[in-house]
Design a protein around this motif. Structure first.
Motif, PDB file in Angstrom:
ATOM      1  N   TYR A  78       0.883  -0.939   0.086  1.00 11.61           N
ATOM      2  CA  TYR A  78      -0.060   0.001   0.054  1.00 11.61           C
ATOM      3  C   TYR A  78       0.846   1.232  -0.187  1.00 11.61           C
ATOM      4  O   TYR A  78       0.645   2.345  -0.754  1.00 11.61           O
ATOM      5  N   ASP A  79       1.958   1.324   0.667  1.00 13.23           N
ATOM      6  CA  ASP A  79       2.812   2.464   0.735  1.00 13.23           C
ATOM      7  C   ASP A  79       3.338   2.768  -0.572  1.00 13.23           C
ATOM      8  O   ASP A  79       3.578   3.944  -0.829  1.00 13.23           O
ATOM      9  N   GLU A  80       3.705   1.665  -1.017  1.00 14.98           N
ATOM     10  CA  GLU A  80       4.528   1.803  -2.535  1.00 14.98           C
ATOM     11  C   GLU A  80       3.403   2.224  -3.359  1.00 14.98           C
ATOM     12  O   GLU A  80       3.778   3.226  -4.229  1.00 14.98           O
ATOM     13  N   ALA A  81       2.254   1.584  -3.413  1.00 16.33           N
ATOM     14  CA  ALA A  81       1.084   1.980  -4.500  1.00 16.33           C
ATOM     15  C   ALA A  81       0.741   3.335  -4.258  1.00 16.33           C
ATOM     16  O   ALA A  81       0.330   4.209  -5.122  1.00 16.33           O
ATOM     17  N   ARG A  82       0.501   4.023  -2.976  1.00 14.05           N
ATOM     18  CA  ARG A  82       0.175   5.676  -2.681  1.00 14.05           C
ATOM     19  C   ARG A  82       1.132   6.349  -3.371  1.00 14.05           C
ATOM     20  O   ARG A  82       0.710   7.405  -3.802  1.00 14.05           O
ATOM     21  N   VAL A  83       2.529   6.025  -3.131  1.00 15.49           N
ATOM     22  CA  VAL A  83       3.332   7.030  -3.288  1.00 15.49           C
ATOM     23  C   VAL A  83       3.370   6.914  -5.365  1.00 15.49           C
ATOM     24  O   VAL A  83       3.601   7.904  -5.855  1.00 15.49           O
ATOM     25  N   ALA A  84       3.461   5.788  -5.704  1.00 16.52           N
ATOM     26  CA  ALA A  84       3.229   5.477  -7.201  1.00 16.52           C
ATOM     27  C   ALA A  84       2.057   6.353  -7.919  1.00 16.52           C
ATOM     28  O   ALA A  84       2.277   6.883  -8.906  1.00 16.52           O
ATOM     29  N   ILE A  85       0.897   6.357  -7.255  1.00 15.96           N
ATOM     30  CA  ILE A  85      -0.228   7.082  -8.026  1.00 15.96           C
ATOM     31  C   ILE A  85       0.021   8.486  -8.052  1.00 15.96           C
ATOM     32  O   ILE A  85      -0.248   9.010  -9.132  1.00 15.96           O
ATOM     33  N   VAL A  86       0.216   8.981  -6.841  1.00 21.32           N
ATOM     34  CA  VAL A  86       0.498  10.357  -6.890  1.00 21.32           C
ATOM     35  C   VAL A  86       1.800  10.954  -7.743  1.00 21.32           C
ATOM     36  O   VAL A  86       1.534  11.780  -8.709  1.00 21.32           O
ATOM     37  N   ASP A  87       2.678  10.167  -7.914  1.00 23.46           N
ATOM     38  CA  ASP A  87       3.700  10.205  -8.828  1.00 23.46           C
ATOM     39  C   ASP A  87       3.231  10.405 -10.345  1.00 23.46           C
ATOM     40  O   ASP A  87       3.604  11.217 -11.267  1.00 23.46           O
ATOM     41  N   ALA A  88       2.538   9.047 -10.481  1.00 24.73           N
ATOM     42  CA  ALA A  88       2.169   8.863 -11.846  1.00 24.73           C
ATOM     43  C   ALA A  88       1.005   9.944 -12.452  1.00 24.73           C
ATOM     44  O   ALA A  88       0.888  10.449 -13.533  1.00 24.73           O
TER      45      ALA A  88
END
Length: 244
Positions: A78-88
Motif C-alpha cells: 500500500y505504501d508503495e502504491a500510494r506514492v506511485a499513484i501520486v507520482d503517476a
C-alpha cells in the motif's frame, strides 16, 4: 489552487489517513463491506492505485491484470502504491489522453478526481472498522455526490435492462444549495442538474452524510428524505449495483 491540485492534496491526505488507521489492526472487520477486513481494504486500494498507474502509463487498460500481489506485505504494498499513484498523476498532468470509464472525459484529469474519491470512501471503511471516523472535506463530499451520480450511476450501463432495481421514478438530491434530478427506469438513468419538475422522492442532508449514504457507508438514519420511502430504498439499491 487548481482543481487538479485540490484532488492531489485530497489524495495525499486521504491515503495517508487510510494507512495510519490501517496500522491500528489489519484484522478488524469492515462493517460496510461484509466479509472484508481492514487488510482486504488495504490490498484493494493498493491494487486500484497500481492499476491506474498502468492505465496512465499505457493510455489503455493493462492486460493481463492484476499481477500476483498475494505474497506481498499488505501495508508495504500500500505504501508503495500510494506514492506511485501520486507520482503517476503528477507526471501525466490533467490533460493526457487515456482510458477512462466516463463517456465524456478521456483525460488523466478524470483519474485525479476518481483516485481522491476512491481514497476517501475506503478511508471511511478502515475508520469505521476501528471506530475512529473523522470528517470529510465538505467540498470533496459535495463533488463526490456529483461523481457518483454521473458517470457511476448515470453512465450507459443499463441498456440491456440488467438491474434488479428499475426504480421507475424520478428522485431529487438536494445538498447545500445544489440539486440533482435523477430519472431512472430499467434501461437508463438520466441525471440533470437542478430541481425542475415533480419527483417521487427527495433526499437531502449534509454533504458528507448524503455522500456516505449513497456509497452505502451509513444507513438511512443519517439522511433525511421525503416522498415515497420505497423509491428511496430502491434508488439506493440501484446505486449499489453500479458501485460494488
Amino acid at each position: 489552487m487548481t482543481l487538479g491540485g485540490f484532488y492531489l492534496e485530497q489524495l495525499r491526505t486521504e491515503s495517508a489517513r487510510l494507512g495510519e488507521v490501517a496500522r491500528m489492526g489489519l484484522d478488524a472487520a469492515v462493517p460496510s463491506c461484509p466479509g472484508w477486513t481492514v487488510e482486504s481494504v488495504v490490498r484493494h486500494v493498493a491494487t486500484v492505485y497500481l492499476h491506474k498507474v498502468e492505465v496512465l502509463r499505457l493510455g489503455a487498460l493493462p492486460d493481463p491484470w492484476p499481477p500476483d500481489f498475494g505474497g506481498r506485505d499488505a501495508l508495504e504494498l500500500y505504501d508503495e502504491a500510494r506514492v506511485a499513484i501520486v507520482d503517476a498523476l503528477e507526471t501525466a498532468g490533467t490533460e493526457l489522453e487515456t482510458w477512462t470509464f466516463s463517456p465524456d472525459d478521456r483525460t488523466s484529469g478524470f483519474w485525479y478526481r476518481r483516485m481522491a474519491l476512491e481514497s476517501v470512501v475506503h478511508r471511511i471503511d478502515v475508520e469505521q472498522a476501528h471506530d475512529v471516523v473523522t470528517p470529510i472535506d465538505p467540498d470533496l463530499a459535495l463533488d463526490g455526490i456529483d461523481e457518483l451520480l454521473f458517470p457511476n450511476l448515470g453512465g450507459p450501463w443499463w441498456e440491456e435492462g440488467d438491474t434488479e432495481h428499475p426504480v421507475d421514478a424520478t428522485v431529487r438530491i438536494t445538498v447545500e444549495g445544489r440539486a440533482w434530478t435523477v430519472r431512472a427506469d430499467a434501461t437508463g438513468v438520466a441525471v440533470s442538474p437542478g430541481s425542475e419538475g415533480d419527483v417521487a422522492a427527495e433526499i437531502f442532508g449534509s454533504a458528507d452524510a448524503v455522500f456516505l449514504w449513497l456509497w452505502g457507508r451509513v444507513d438511512t438514519a443519517a439522511i433525511r428524505s421525503a416522498g415515497d420511502a420505497d423509491v428511496v430504498r430502491e434508488f439506493r439499491a440501484r446505486i449499489a449495483e453500479c458501485t460494488t
